[in-house]
Design a protein around this motif. Structure first.
Motif, PDB file in Angstrom:
ATOM      1  N   ARG A  34       7.993   6.584  18.592  1.00  0.00           N
ATOM      2  CA  ARG A  34       8.031   5.143  17.867  1.00  0.00           C
ATOM      3  C   ARG A  34       6.773   5.011  17.202  1.00  0.00           C
ATOM      4  NH1 ARG A  34      11.522   0.295  19.309  1.00  0.00           N
ATOM      5  NH2 ARG A  34      11.173  -1.097  17.593  1.00  0.00           N
ATOM      6  N   ALA A  35       5.428   5.244  17.792  1.00  0.00           N
ATOM      7  CA  ALA A  35       4.394   4.986  17.095  1.00  0.00           C
ATOM      8  C   ALA A  35       4.078   6.065  16.061  1.00  0.00           C
ATOM      9  CB  ALA A  35       3.312   5.107  18.359  1.00  0.00           C
ATOM     10  N   ALA A  44      13.630   1.677  13.042  1.00  0.00           N
ATOM     11  CA  ALA A  44      13.713   1.715  11.584  1.00  0.00           C
ATOM     12  C   ALA A  44      13.798   0.367  10.988  1.00  0.00           C
ATOM     13  CB  ALA A  44      15.063   2.459  11.327  1.00  0.00           C
ATOM     14  N   ALA A  45      14.498  -0.651  11.518  1.00  0.00           N
ATOM     15  CA  ALA A  45      14.417  -1.807  10.698  1.00  0.00           C
ATOM     16  C   ALA A  45      12.957  -2.581  10.825  1.00  0.00           C
ATOM     17  CB  ALA A  45      15.264  -2.697  11.504  1.00  0.00           C
ATOM     18  N   GLY A  46      12.229  -2.402  12.032  1.00  0.00           N
ATOM     19  CA  GLY A  46      10.890  -2.966  12.047  1.00  0.00           C
ATOM     20  C   GLY A  46      10.009  -2.230  11.017  1.00  0.00           C
ATOM     21  N   ILE A  47      10.493  -0.821  10.799  1.00  0.00           N
ATOM     22  CA  ILE A  47       9.431  -0.243   9.578  1.00  0.00           C
ATOM     23  C   ILE A  47       9.860  -0.815   8.455  1.00  0.00           C
ATOM     24  CG2 ILE A  47       9.266   2.050   8.396  1.00  0.00           C
ATOM     25  CD1 ILE A  47       9.363   3.405  11.214  1.00  0.00           C
ATOM     26  N   ARG A  48      11.284  -1.033   8.120  1.00  0.00           N
ATOM     27  CA  ARG A  48      11.641  -1.506   6.804  1.00  0.00           C
ATOM     28  C   ARG A  48      11.148  -3.053   6.523  1.00  0.00           C
ATOM     29  NH1 ARG A  48      16.433   1.777   8.015  1.00  0.00           N
ATOM     30  NH2 ARG A  48      17.307  -0.464   8.839  1.00  0.00           N
ATOM     31  N   SER A  49      11.122  -3.677   7.531  1.00  0.00           N
ATOM     32  CA  SER A  49      10.697  -4.920   7.300  1.00  0.00           C
ATOM     33  C   SER A  49       9.236  -5.209   7.159  1.00  0.00           C
ATOM     34  CB  SER A  49      11.002  -6.048   8.503  1.00  0.00           C
ATOM     35  OG  SER A  49      10.555  -5.639   9.909  1.00  0.00           O
ATOM     36  N   ALA A  50       8.491  -4.117   7.687  1.00  0.00           N
ATOM     37  CA  ALA A  50       7.005  -4.085   7.338  1.00  0.00           C
ATOM     38  C   ALA A  50       6.728  -3.358   6.156  1.00  0.00           C
ATOM     39  CB  ALA A  50       6.396  -3.286   8.351  1.00  0.00           C
ATOM     40  N   GLY A  91      13.137  11.762  18.975  1.00  0.00           N
ATOM     41  CA  GLY A  91      12.738  11.017  19.935  1.00  0.00           C
ATOM     42  C   GLY A  91      11.869   9.730  19.495  1.00  0.00           C
ATOM     43  N   GLY A  92      11.990   9.279  18.030  1.00  0.00           N
ATOM     44  CA  GLY A  92      11.256   8.404  17.472  1.00  0.00           C
ATOM     45  C   GLY A  92      11.454   6.923  17.774  1.00  0.00           C
ATOM     46  N   ALA A  93      12.453   6.560  18.718  1.00  0.00           N
ATOM     47  CA  ALA A  93      12.955   5.296  19.074  1.00  0.00           C
ATOM     48  C   ALA A  93      11.975   4.784  19.970  1.00  0.00           C
ATOM     49  CB  ALA A  93      14.384   5.420  19.831  1.00  0.00           C
ATOM     50  N   ILE A 133      14.235   8.707  12.005  1.00  0.00           N
ATOM     51  CA  ILE A 133      14.072   8.592  13.415  1.00  0.00           C
ATOM     52  C   ILE A 133      15.160   9.033  14.186  1.00  0.00           C
ATOM     53  CG2 ILE A 133      13.997   6.943  15.380  1.00  0.00           C
ATOM     54  CD1 ILE A 133      12.426   5.017  13.569  1.00  0.00           C
ATOM     55  N   ALA A 134      15.080  10.339  14.629  1.00  0.00           N
ATOM     56  CA  ALA A 134      16.208  10.821  15.357  1.00  0.00           C
ATOM     57  C   ALA A 134      16.209  10.698  16.865  1.00  0.00           C
ATOM     58  CB  ALA A 134      16.220  12.406  14.931  1.00  0.00           C
ATOM     59  N   ASP A 135      16.860   9.893  17.381  1.00  0.00           N
ATOM     60  CA  ASP A 135      16.807   9.635  18.839  1.00  0.00           C
ATOM     61  C   ASP A 135      18.352   9.464  19.197  1.00  0.00           C
ATOM     62  OD1 ASP A 135      14.451   8.424  20.365  1.00  0.00           O
ATOM     63  OD2 ASP A 135      16.309   8.139  21.289  1.00  0.00           O
ATOM     64  N   LEU A 136      18.471   9.874  20.619  1.00  0.00           N
ATOM     65  CA  LEU A 136      19.745   9.850  21.445  1.00  0.00           C
ATOM     66  C   LEU A 136      20.164   8.017  21.529  1.00  0.00           C
ATOM     67  CD1 LEU A 136      21.700  11.490  23.323  1.00  0.00           C
ATOM     68  CD2 LEU A 136      20.013  10.965  25.077  1.00  0.00           C
ATOM     69  N   ASN A 137      19.131   7.237  21.701  1.00  0.00           N
ATOM     70  CA  ASN A 137      19.062   5.892  21.757  1.00  0.00           C
ATOM     71  C   ASN A 137      19.351   5.296  20.395  1.00  0.00           C
ATOM     72  OD1 ASN A 137      18.881   2.974  22.136  1.00  0.00           O
ATOM     73  ND2 ASN A 137      17.648   3.475  24.156  1.00  0.00           N
TER      74      ASN A 137
END
Ligand code: NAI
Length: 245
Positions: A19-20, A46-52, A12-14, A34-38
């Protein structure tokens, strides 16, 4: 950093707290899955984390599907080689439906996501943690696992079940070096309950406000880290004081 060299799966990490948690874990040096249905939101997170500057992978997962869970564990091992932390966060709410208002199918829906998926994924992850001599599991329960009135029949029962399961795991696998604890959030402002927030009074909360996802994420980082190495089977409320009165 506090989670350097750790690999963490967050279900539910989306969205919301998950996510937080994913962002906070990555900021502390963890490689995060991040394992999520969405899938779209999981990829965005995941992209946000990589760009940070962090390390993250999104794996589209329906936690109620056992093959999806097997794929999640296999992808994590293939990508990062190990699993050190599992945060069982994915969950659904029953909008306060009383027992008489709850159909059997709704009960099963809530229990499959909030309880059975936690059992299935934990059983897939535990053997590797035992073999490597340790790990940490953080189950996101709720104050609805401690008291009545913060969910309906199925949600309240499901969160009590998670607390019982956490105690079983903690009592059984502590000898294997596996740290297992539960977080019991009070009302936290997330998409899960956004529609109900306006109807929930804050006067029963000593701190007179709802919590923020980042505040729960900070607690999850602590429980996953070596700082919490003597915490075992704890059910930690983070609720602005709601459950003390
Ligand atoms: P949210 O609705 O913002 O996020 C939940 C995430 O789980 C979403 O990304 C959703 O796509 C995912 N999900 C739902 N079903 C799934 C499935 N079958 N497979 C994989 N992913 C799935 O929710 P929030 O508020 O962040 O809740 C997270 C956890 O915290 C839940 O276990 C919830 O019961 C618990 N909680 C929430 C509280 C609150 O006030 N928001 C209070 C206490 C506990």
């Amino acid at each position: 950093m506090r989670l350097d060299n750790k690999v963490a799966i967050i279900t539910g990490g989306a969205s919301g707290m998950g996510r937080a948690e994913a962002e906070a874990f990555a900021a502390e040096g963890a490689r995060v899955v991040i394992a999520d249905l969405n899938e779209v939101m999981a990829e965005e997170a995941a992209a946000g984390i990589r760009s940070a500057g962090g390390t993250a992978l999104a794996v589209r997962t329906d936690v109620t599907d056992e093959q999806n869970l097997e794929n999640l564990v296999a992808r994590t091992i293939a990508e990062y080689g190990q699993i050190d932390v599992l945060v069982n966060n994915a969950g659904v709410f029953d909008k306060y439906a009383t027992s008489l208002e709850t159909a059997g199918a709704q009960w099963d829906f809530i229990f499959n996501i909030n309880v059975k998926s936690v059992f299935n994924l934990t059983n897939l992850v535990l053997p590797g943690m035992i073999a490597q001599g340790g790990g940490s599991i953080v189950n996101i329960a709720s104050v609805a696992g401690l008291v009545a009135g913060k969910g309906g029949a199925a949600y309240t029962a499901s969160k009590h079940a998670i607390i019982g399961y956490t105690k079983h795991l903690a009592a059984t696998y502590g000898k294997d070096g596996i740290k297992i604890n539960a977080i019991c959030p009070g009302t936290i402002s997330t998409p899960l309950i956004a529609a109900s927030l306006a109807d929930i009074p804050t006067d029963a909360i000593p701190l007179r406000r709802f919590g923020e996802s980042a505040e729960v994420a900070d607690l999850a980082v602590f429980l996953a880290s070596d700082e919490a190495k003597f915490m075992q089977g704890a059910m930690v409320p983070i609720d602005g004081g709601f459950t003390i009165q």
